[in-house]
Each structure stands twice: as structure tokens, then as C-alpha cells.
Scaffold this active site. Structure first.
Site, PDB file in Angstrom:
ATOM      1  N   ARG A 189     -47.790 -73.984  16.625  1.00 31.15           N
ATOM      2  CA  ARG A 189     -48.359 -72.876  15.830  1.00 31.15           C
ATOM      3  C   ARG A 189     -48.815 -71.808  16.811  1.00 31.15           C
ATOM      4  NH1 ARG A 189     -52.490 -72.718  10.757  1.00 31.15           N
ATOM      5  NH2 ARG A 189     -50.502 -73.264   9.802  1.00 31.15           N
ATOM      6  N   HIS A 222     -43.322 -69.174   8.240  1.00 31.22           N
ATOM      7  CA  HIS A 222     -44.082 -70.414   8.035  1.00 31.22           C
ATOM      8  C   HIS A 222     -43.168 -71.383   7.271  1.00 31.22           C
ATOM      9  CE1 HIS A 222     -47.315 -73.113   7.852  1.00 31.22           C
ATOM     10  NE2 HIS A 222     -48.186 -72.460   7.100  1.00 31.22           N
ATOM     11  N   GLN A 227     -44.495 -74.527   5.292  1.00 31.84           N
ATOM     12  CA  GLN A 227     -45.195 -74.206   4.045  1.00 31.84           C
ATOM     13  C   GLN A 227     -44.201 -73.948   2.919  1.00 31.84           C
ATOM     14  OE1 GLN A 227     -48.784 -73.884   3.474  1.00 31.84           O
ATOM     15  NE2 GLN A 227     -47.913 -74.094   1.435  1.00 31.84           N
ATOM     16  N   ASP A 263     -51.274 -65.000  -0.877  1.00 35.77           N
ATOM     17  CA  ASP A 263     -51.731 -65.449   0.449  1.00 35.77           C
ATOM     18  C   ASP A 263     -52.805 -64.458   0.905  1.00 35.77           C
ATOM     19  OD1 ASP A 263     -51.890 -66.597   3.011  1.00 35.77           O
ATOM     20  OD2 ASP A 263     -50.135 -65.516   3.766  1.00 35.77           O
ATOM     21  N   CYS A 307     -50.925 -70.831  -0.467  1.00 38.09           N
ATOM     22  CA  CYS A 307     -50.740 -71.743   0.673  1.00 38.09           C
ATOM     23  C   CYS A 307     -52.083 -72.216   1.234  1.00 38.09           C
ATOM     24  CB  CYS A 307     -49.896 -71.074   1.754  1.00 38.09           C
ATOM     25  SG  CYS A 307     -50.631 -69.590   2.465  1.00 38.09           S
ATOM     26  N   ARG A 316     -47.347 -80.624   1.797  1.00 39.70           N
ATOM     27  CA  ARG A 316     -47.118 -80.359   3.226  1.00 39.70           C
ATOM     28  C   ARG A 316     -46.803 -81.664   3.952  1.00 39.70           C
ATOM     29  NH1 ARG A 316     -49.219 -75.850   5.515  1.00 39.70           N
ATOM     30  NH2 ARG A 316     -47.897 -76.556   7.216  1.00 39.70           N
TER      31      ARG A 316
HETATM   32  N1  NVA Z   1     -50.378 -65.598   6.359  1.00 43.62           N
HETATM   33  C1  NVA Z   1     -51.390 -66.553   6.693  1.00 43.62           C
HETATM   34  C2  NVA Z   1     -50.949 -67.930   6.363  1.00 43.62           C
HETATM   35  C3  NVA Z   1     -51.987 -68.993   6.599  1.00 43.62           C
HETATM   36  C4  NVA Z   1     -51.497 -70.355   6.293  1.00 43.62           C
HETATM   37  C5  NVA Z   1     -51.743 -66.449   8.161  1.00 43.62           C
HETATM   38  O1  NVA Z   1     -50.831 -66.305   8.994  1.00 43.62           O
HETATM   39  O2  NVA Z   1     -52.926 -66.495   8.492  1.00 43.62           O
HETATM   40  N1   CP Z   2     -51.395 -73.330   4.693  1.00 42.91           N
HETATM   41  C1   CP Z   2     -51.663 -73.641   5.962  1.00 42.91           C
HETATM   42  O1   CP Z   2     -50.800 -73.569   6.848  1.00 42.91           O
HETATM   43  O2   CP Z   2     -52.932 -74.071   6.177  1.00 42.91           O
HETATM   44  P1   CP Z   2     -53.641 -74.286   7.587  1.00 42.91           P
HETATM   45  O3   CP Z   2     -53.752 -72.929   8.231  1.00 42.91           O
HETATM   46  O4   CP Z   2     -54.979 -74.874   7.253  1.00 42.91           O
HETATM   47  O5   CP Z   2     -52.806 -75.206   8.419  1.00 42.91           O
END
Ligand code: NVA
Ligand code: CP
Length: 297
Positions: free
Chosen positions: A100, A127, A130, A217, A256, A284
Site C-alpha cells: 500500500r 484499489h 477493494q 468514498d 469502501c 475483502r
Molecule cells: N480513496 C480512499 C480509499 C480508502 C480505502 C483513499 O485513498 O484514502
Molecule cells: N477500504 C479500505 O481499504 O480500508 P482500509 O484503509 O482500512 O484498509
């Protein structure tokens, strides 16, 4: 399949194959074949996570493997060691990696230089894990996406929207993205997407009209927390009861998570659809186990 770097790089058959496997693994939970027996998988995270971290750690263990969580502050990556050097070291020691981070190129470079299966656990571009869980939830709740309209209300060029647009391209369902003009997908992205089934509007009501799936989101993705002025652009984009009034009967709402009540979604809508949204979060685990099984060597 050697890696999971994006939805863009998956074919329709690969997506549905992973969902079939996820459904099987969900039914079989507790009786898993130990496909990762004796294998160590590194989880390299440079951004916060609840769902992704926990679901990967649990999933790797349930498949008989050992997850090794490495936040950027634990390793020299956080002090500037290049990703390709980190990759060449870990590739000689562990059997797979879940990453990540910010730049999609870093995940691609890790995959290339490590030589081990690599999974994108969220970048600024995509992502994919997700979206697999989201599609699994749509299958469970609505029987699939055939003749369904999906709406996405929020940041039109975030990792989530981009992955949704690629999913629509690959699977052929109608996707309507509602986003303030300043947050809509870049023209060159839409050209490369080349998907007549994906529409973009600045009117959330238009996108949600007759939609079977309404997705949202956060307005500020990780790394954008100081862009408070961007949030002001989203006035009128809350997914609330009024907005959902003209959605298709029997529609579902996806998020998400994490969710900010009173911003991208109202508290009452989130609670009304909590059963779906937390099933989506649980998925997930099952979707990612399917990816791990597909990548197990
Ligand atoms: N678009 C959000 C998704 C979090 C799971 C982010 O990147 O923070
Ligand atoms: N939806 C998601 O990826 O959650 P986290 O940021 O908690 O991993």
C-alpha cells in the site's frame, strides 16, 4: 496471473474467476487448503489501514502462511532506500508482497525487481482488492451486474473511481460517475479508457437516477488531508435519503470505508445500508484469499 497490480490489467475472465474462487473460499472458511504453507508474505504499508491490513494478515494465516507487517517507519524505505533495492532484498527472502503506497509505479517496480507475486493494496491510481470485494458483494446482493446501473458519487479521479471505471470497461456494466467538475477524470484517462458505458456528470441526481448500486468514498483520499479547499467542491454530493429517492427499487449502497458521516454519506443512509456495507468489508478477506491462492507458487 503473476501479480495483482490493477483492475486495468485484468481480463473479464480473470475477474469472474477470482470472484468464483472467493465465493468458494467464503463457503469453505475454516476448511482451507493450506496453499501458503511455509510461505512468508510481506505487507509493506506506507499509508494507514484497518480493513486491508487485517484481512490480509488473517487471510495469509488462514491459508497456512506467515504475514510480516512492515510499515514504512519500520524499514529503510521510510528513510529513502529505493523501492527497487527493497524489492531485490525482500524478493530473496519472502514469497510474496502486499503493498500500500502512493505511486502505482512503485508497486510495478516492486513486482519487477523482486520477482515475487506482488499485490496492490491501494495506490493513488487504483484499489483493485477493494473492487473485487465490491463486485463479490454485488453478486451476493443482486445476483450480478448484468443490466444493472452502478453510480459512483464523489471524487471522480480517485483510486476507487479509476478502479471502478476499469471494472466497468472490463465487465461491460453501466457506470455513471458524479463528481464536481474540478475532480472529474482527466481527458487523456477517458481516452485511454475508451468506455462508452462509463458516463461522467456533475449532477449526482442524474447519476443516481435508476441506479441499482450507489457507491461513494471519502472526498479527501489519504495524502490529501491538507486540501481542505477541495472538500468545499463537494457541496451537494452527500449520499443521503433525498439523493437516493430516485434510485432503482431495491438498490444497494456501497462504501469502501472508512466513512465520514455528514460528508460523503449521511449517518442514516450508512446505518440503513450497514448490512451491505459491512458485508462488503468482510468480503475483502474472501476476495483477497482468492487472489493469494491464484498467486501462490
Ligand atoms: N480513496 C480512499 C480509499 C480508502 C480505502 C483513499 O485513498 O484514502
Ligand atoms: N477500504 C479500505 O481499504 O480500508 P482500509 O484503509 O482500512 O484498509
Amino acid at each position: 496471473m503473476n501479480h495483482l497490480l490493477s483492475i486495468e490489467q485484468l481480463g473479464a475472465g480473470e475477474i469472474t474467476g477470482l470472484l468464483d474462487s472467493a465465493e468458494y473460499l467464503k463457503r469453505q472458511r475454516g476448511r482451507d487448503a493450506r496453499k501458503l504453507e511455509g510461505k512468508t508474505w510481506a505487507l509493506i504499508f506506507t499509508k494507514s489501514s484497518t480493513r486491508t491490513r487485517v484481512s490480509f494478515e488473517v487471510g495469509i494465516r488462514e491459508l497456512g502462511g506467515f504475514p510480516m507487517f512492515l510499515s514504512k517507519n519500520d524499514i529503510q524505505l521510510g528513510r529513502g532506500e529505493p523501492i527497487k533495492d527493497t524489492a531485490r532484498v525482500l524478493g530473496r527472502m519472502v514469497h510474496g508482497a502486499v503493498i500500500r503506497t502512493f505511486a502505482q509505479q512503485d508497486v510495478a517496480d516492486f513486482a519487477e525487481f523482486s520477482g515475487i507475486p506482488t499485490i496492490n493494496a491501494l495506490t493513488d491510481d487504483e484499489h483493485p482488492c477493494q473492487i473485487l470485494a465490491d463486485l463479490l458483494t454485488i453478486r451476493e446482493k443482486l445476483g450480478g451486474w448484468q443490466d444493472r446501473k452502478v453510480a459512483f458519487v464523489g471524487d471522480g479521479f480517485s483510486n476507487m473511481t479509476r478502479s471502478w471505471m476499469w471494472a466497468a470497461k472490463r465487465l461491460g456494466f453501466e457506470l455513471a460517475v458524479a463528481s464536481p467538475a474540478s475532480c472529474q477524470p482527466a481527458a487523456d484517462f477517458l481516452t485511454s479508457l475508451d468506455a462508452p458505458n462509463v458516463s461522467i456528470t456533475a449532477d449526482p441526481a442524474e447519476a443516481v437516477k435508476d441506479a441499482h448500486v450507489i457507491n461513494t468514498d471519502v472526498w479527501l483520499s489519504m495524502g490529501q488531508e491538507d486540501q481542505m479547499d477541495k472538500e468545499l467542491e463537494f457541496a451537494g454530493f452527500e449520499v443521503n435519503a433525498g439523493l437516493l429517492a430516485n434510485a432503482a427499487p431495491g438498490h444497494i449502497v456501497l462504501h469502501c470505508l472508512p466513512a465520514y458521516r455528514g460528508k460523503e454519506i449521511s449517518a442514516d443512509v450508512l446505518e440503513l445500508h450497514a448490512n451491505t456495507i459491512f458485508q462488503q468489508a468482510e468480503n475483502r478477506l474472501h476476495a483477497q484469499k482468492a487472489v493469494l491462492v491464484a498467486l501462490a507458487r
